[in-house]
Design a protein around this motif. Structure first.
Motif, short mmCIF file in Angstrom:
data_model
loop_
_atom_site.label_atom_id
_atom_site.label_comp_id
_atom_site.label_asym_id
_atom_site.label_seq_id
_atom_site.Cartn_x
_atom_site.Cartn_y
_atom_site.Cartn_z
N SER A 46 0.83 -1.20 0.00
CA SER A 46 0.00 0.00 0.00
C SER A 46 0.86 1.26 0.00
CB SER A 46 -0.92 0.03 1.22
OG SER A 46 -1.82 -1.03 1.17
N THR A 47 1.92 1.25 0.80
CA THR A 47 2.82 2.40 0.85
C THR A 47 3.40 2.68 -0.53
OG1 THR A 47 3.37 1.93 3.15
CG2 THR A 47 4.89 3.35 1.95
N SER A 48 3.83 1.63 -1.20
CA SER A 48 4.38 1.77 -2.55
C SER A 48 3.32 2.30 -3.51
CB SER A 48 4.91 0.42 -3.03
OG SER A 48 5.35 0.51 -4.34
N PHE A 49 2.11 1.80 -3.40
CA PHE A 49 1.02 2.24 -4.27
C PHE A 49 0.74 3.72 -4.09
CE2 PHE A 49 -3.59 3.20 -4.21
CZ PHE A 49 -3.79 3.23 -5.58
N TYR A 50 0.68 4.20 -2.84
CA TYR A 50 0.35 5.60 -2.59
C TYR A 50 1.44 6.57 -3.06
CZ TYR A 50 -3.89 4.36 -0.12
OH TYR A 50 -5.14 3.89 0.19
N LYS A 51 2.62 6.05 -3.35
CA LYS A 51 3.70 6.87 -3.89
C LYS A 51 3.76 6.81 -5.41
CE LYS A 51 6.68 6.36 0.15
NZ LYS A 51 7.97 5.84 0.64
N SER A 52 2.92 5.98 -6.03
CA SER A 52 2.99 5.76 -7.48
C SER A 52 2.40 6.92 -8.28
CB SER A 52 2.26 4.47 -7.86
OG SER A 52 0.85 4.65 -7.74
N GLU A 54 0.51 6.59 -10.91
CA GLU A 54 -0.88 6.26 -11.22
C GLU A 54 -1.83 6.75 -10.12
OE1 GLU A 54 1.80 3.68 -13.47
OE2 GLU A 54 1.57 3.92 -11.31
N TRP A 55 -1.44 6.51 -8.85
CA TRP A 55 -2.29 6.95 -7.76
C TRP A 55 -2.37 8.47 -7.72
CZ3 TRP A 55 -6.25 6.58 -4.94
CH2 TRP A 55 -6.43 7.40 -3.83
N LYS A 56 -1.25 9.15 -7.85
CA LYS A 56 -1.24 10.61 -7.78
C LYS A 56 -2.12 11.21 -8.87
CE LYS A 56 3.22 10.80 -5.51
NZ LYS A 56 4.63 11.14 -5.60
N GLN A 57 -2.09 10.64 -10.06
CA GLN A 57 -2.93 11.13 -11.16
C GLN A 57 -4.41 10.85 -10.89
OE1 GLN A 57 -1.20 9.17 -14.55
NE2 GLN A 57 0.26 10.82 -14.92
N THR A 58 -4.71 9.64 -10.43
CA THR A 58 -6.10 9.26 -10.14
C THR A 58 -6.64 10.11 -9.00
OG1 THR A 58 -5.64 7.01 -10.86
CG2 THR A 58 -7.61 7.33 -9.52
N ARG A 59 -5.84 10.31 -7.97
CA ARG A 59 -6.24 11.13 -6.83
C ARG A 59 -6.61 12.54 -7.29
NH1 ARG A 59 -4.15 14.87 -3.41
NH2 ARG A 59 -4.70 14.70 -1.23
N GLN A 60 -5.79 13.11 -8.16
CA GLN A 60 -6.04 14.46 -8.66
C GLN A 60 -7.34 14.50 -9.47
OE1 GLN A 60 -4.09 16.91 -7.57
NE2 GLN A 60 -5.53 18.32 -8.47
N LEU A 61 -7.59 13.46 -10.27
CA LEU A 61 -8.84 13.38 -11.04
C LEU A 61 -10.07 13.37 -10.12
CD1 LEU A 61 -8.06 10.77 -13.85
CD2 LEU A 61 -8.69 13.17 -14.16
N VAL A 62 -9.98 12.60 -9.05
CA VAL A 62 -11.11 12.49 -8.11
C VAL A 62 -11.35 13.83 -7.41
CG1 VAL A 62 -11.94 11.37 -6.00
CG2 VAL A 62 -10.84 10.02 -7.78
N LEU A 63 -10.29 14.48 -6.98
CA LEU A 63 -10.44 15.78 -6.32
C LEU A 63 -11.07 16.79 -7.28
CD1 LEU A 63 -7.08 15.95 -4.36
CD2 LEU A 63 -9.36 15.85 -3.36
N MET A 64 -10.63 16.81 -8.53
CA MET A 64 -11.22 17.73 -9.51
C MET A 64 -12.68 17.38 -9.78
SD MET A 64 -8.18 18.64 -12.23
CE MET A 64 -8.09 17.02 -12.91
N ARG A 65 -12.97 16.08 -9.92
CA ARG A 65 -14.35 15.65 -10.16
C ARG A 65 -15.28 16.11 -9.04
NH1 ARG A 65 -15.27 9.56 -9.00
NH2 ARG A 65 -15.27 10.46 -6.93
N ASN A 96 -7.92 -4.79 -6.81
CA ASN A 96 -8.24 -4.42 -8.19
C ASN A 96 -9.05 -3.13 -8.30
OD1 ASN A 96 -6.95 -6.70 -9.30
ND2 ASN A 96 -8.75 -7.94 -8.84
N LYS A 97 -9.65 -2.67 -7.21
CA LYS A 97 -10.44 -1.45 -7.24
C LYS A 97 -9.64 -0.23 -6.78
CE LYS A 97 -14.96 -3.47 -6.91
NZ LYS A 97 -16.29 -3.37 -6.34
N ARG A 98 -8.35 -0.37 -6.66
CA ARG A 98 -7.52 0.71 -6.12
C ARG A 98 -7.55 1.97 -6.97
NH1 ARG A 98 -4.41 -2.96 -8.54
NH2 ARG A 98 -2.73 -2.27 -9.92
N LEU A 99 -7.74 1.85 -8.29
CA LEU A 99 -7.77 3.02 -9.17
C LEU A 99 -9.15 3.23 -9.82
CD1 LEU A 99 -4.30 2.54 -10.89
CD2 LEU A 99 -4.88 4.16 -9.09
N ASP A 100 -10.15 2.53 -9.34
CA ASP A 100 -11.51 2.62 -9.87
C ASP A 100 -12.16 3.92 -9.38
OD1 ASP A 100 -14.15 2.38 -10.61
OD2 ASP A 100 -14.46 0.43 -9.63
N LEU A 101 -12.46 4.82 -10.30
CA LEU A 101 -13.02 6.13 -9.93
C LEU A 101 -14.34 6.00 -9.17
CD1 LEU A 101 -12.26 8.22 -13.13
CD2 LEU A 101 -11.01 8.19 -10.97
N ASN A 102 -15.10 4.94 -9.43
CA ASN A 102 -16.37 4.73 -8.73
C ASN A 102 -16.16 4.28 -7.28
OD1 ASN A 102 -17.97 5.39 -10.98
ND2 ASN A 102 -17.61 3.35 -11.82
#
Length: 126
Positions: A46-52, A54-65, A96-102
């Protein structure tokens, strides 16, 4: 992207304004809290994932949405800026749902802690 709004430091009693949650004088406490969580609560994957990237981009998309607003507070007719992005179904339950916007929603720190029941040692609690 508009800058984050100025808010009071998260340390109880501090009235300094900041965009990062904690004022410069108390930012070290935030780092200690994050270190404790990463060391004792979060696993290595999880620590590695939160530094990736992909996560940073997805996180930004969710905040903007979500217009940088806490969705939990909005349901209670309160307008509060979001500090983080929450996984409705946790990583441990379904990787598998780690980057799922829903599966993601913007939340303020307070609501996120209520959902997860985060408790830190008293010395680290703001």
């Amino acid at each position: 992207m508009p800058p984050k709004p100025l808010r009071e430091c998260k340390l109880r009693g501090c009235r300094e304004l900041t965009r990062d949650g904690y004022c410069p004088a108390h930012a070290d406490g935030k780092q200690q809290e994050a270190k404790y969580y990463n060391k004792h609560v979060r696993d290595k994957q999880s620590t590695s994932f939160y530094k990736s990237r992909e996560w940073k981009q997805t996180r930004q998309l969710v905040l903007m949405r979500d217009n940088y607003l806490c969705q939990s507070c909005l349901k209670q007719n309160r307008v509060v800026p979001a500090d983080m992005v929450h996984h409705k179904i946790e990583l441990k339950q379904d990787w598998n749902k780690r980057l799922d916007l829903n599966n993601l929603e913007s939340m303020c720190n307070s609501c996120h802690n209520k959902v997860h029941g985060h408790r830190y040692p008293p010395a680290l609690n703001p």
